[in-house]
Design a protein around this motif. Structure first.
Motif, PDB file in Angstrom:
ATOM      1  N   CYS A  45       0.809  -1.229   0.000  1.00 35.66           N
ATOM      2  CA  CYS A  45       0.000   0.000   0.000  1.00 35.66           C
ATOM      3  C   CYS A  45       0.838   1.273   0.000  1.00 35.66           C
ATOM      4  CB  CYS A  45      -0.972  -0.004   1.175  1.00 35.66           C
ATOM      5  SG  CYS A  45      -0.207   0.302   2.789  1.00 35.66           S
ATOM      6  N   ARG A  46       2.051   1.225   0.469  1.00 37.52           N
ATOM      7  CA  ARG A  46       2.990   2.359   0.537  1.00 37.52           C
ATOM      8  C   ARG A  46       2.545   3.448   1.504  1.00 37.52           C
ATOM      9  NH1 ARG A  46       6.833  -0.571  -0.975  1.00 37.52           N
ATOM     10  NH2 ARG A  46       8.220   1.184  -1.286  1.00 37.52           N
ATOM     11  N   LEU A  47       1.537   3.168   2.298  1.00 34.60           N
ATOM     12  CA  LEU A  47       1.092   4.193   3.245  1.00 34.60           C
ATOM     13  C   LEU A  47       2.079   4.377   4.383  1.00 34.60           C
ATOM     14  CD1 LEU A  47      -2.679   3.879   4.138  1.00 34.60           C
ATOM     15  CD2 LEU A  47      -1.459   5.892   3.366  1.00 34.60           C
ATOM     16  N   ARG A  85       2.743  10.461   1.492  1.00 35.36           N
ATOM     17  CA  ARG A  85       1.553   9.724   1.960  1.00 35.36           C
ATOM     18  C   ARG A  85       0.290  10.304   1.354  1.00 35.36           C
ATOM     19  NH1 ARG A  85       3.016   9.291   8.226  1.00 35.36           N
ATOM     20  NH2 ARG A  85       4.679   7.760   8.069  1.00 35.36           N
ATOM     21  N   VAL A  88      -0.150   8.946  -2.052  1.00 38.44           N
ATOM     22  CA  VAL A  88      -0.616   7.550  -1.955  1.00 38.44           C
ATOM     23  C   VAL A  88      -2.114   7.536  -1.638  1.00 38.44           C
ATOM     24  CG1 VAL A  88      -0.441   5.422  -0.600  1.00 38.44           C
ATOM     25  CG2 VAL A  88       1.635   6.625  -1.270  1.00 38.44           C
TER      26      VAL A  88
END
Ligand code: FES
Length: 185
Positions: A45-47, A85, A88
């Motif tokens: 998710c890359r959060l 973020r 994202v």
């Protein structure tokens, strides 16, 4: 034990811990969507992006995958991290405008609309939680990823009703966007 610095605090963690595990253990909040402490990390998710400012690979990295090393300097809340973020979150919102979980995270980060047009909606965010819970907890591997790039999706083998699925519903339960629905057949 390994010593490292996170947000100007010196912490000590066991060898092998990730930044995310160390942060959570110390009460430092990092947003996640594809992480579950019972499952292997996947980094989808890359959060959970954080900034490595010294002692390691300088730049933005997924905290759920990056193992803490001696002398690492981590920052979880810099302008760069917040900006990354937000992008994202905009991407996630573009594909899942109705997901309560994503809307909550977006609100927390002050993102109330997305500038991104994906041209399509996909409730599934390919976080892989369903695939991992089925394989690692249920022990069945009834679903897996298939395809690549924009065609990548989660499915049963050959997209047919699975013989191995025991209908436990763990995949639907763990899905953060409620993309998986259980049906009686
Ligand atoms: Fe780290 Fe999703 S929680 S990439």
């Amino acid at each position: 034990m390994i010593k490292f610095i996170i947000n100007d605090r010196e912490l000590e963690v066991e060898n092998g811990k990730t930044i995310l595990e160390a942060a959570f253990a110390s009460g430092i909040k990092i947003p996640t969507l594809c992480y579950n402490k019972e499952l292997s990390p996947y980094g989808a998710c890359r959060l959970c992006l954080v900034e490595i400012a010294g002692g390691g690979r300088i730049g933005l990295h997924a905290a759920c995958l990056y193992k803490v090393t001696e002398g690492l300097i981590v920052k979880t809340d810099t302008e760069r991290v917040k900006k990354a973020r937000k992008i994202v979150i905009e991407l996630l919102l573009a594909g899942n405008p109705d997901s309560e979980k994503i809307k909550l995270i977006a609100e927390e980060y002050g993102v109330n609309k997305t500038r991104i047009n994906l041209g399509t909606r996909t409730d599934c965010i390919l976080c892989g939680l369903c695939v991992r819970v089925c394989a690692e907890v249920v022990g069945m591997s009834a679903i897996s990823f298939a395809g690549r790039g924009t065609r990548k999706k989660v499915q049963t083998p050959f997209d047919k009703i699975s013989d191995t699925c025991i209908g436990c519903g763990a995949c639907a339960y763990i899905c953060p966007t409620k993309a998986i629905k259980i049906e009686q057949v």
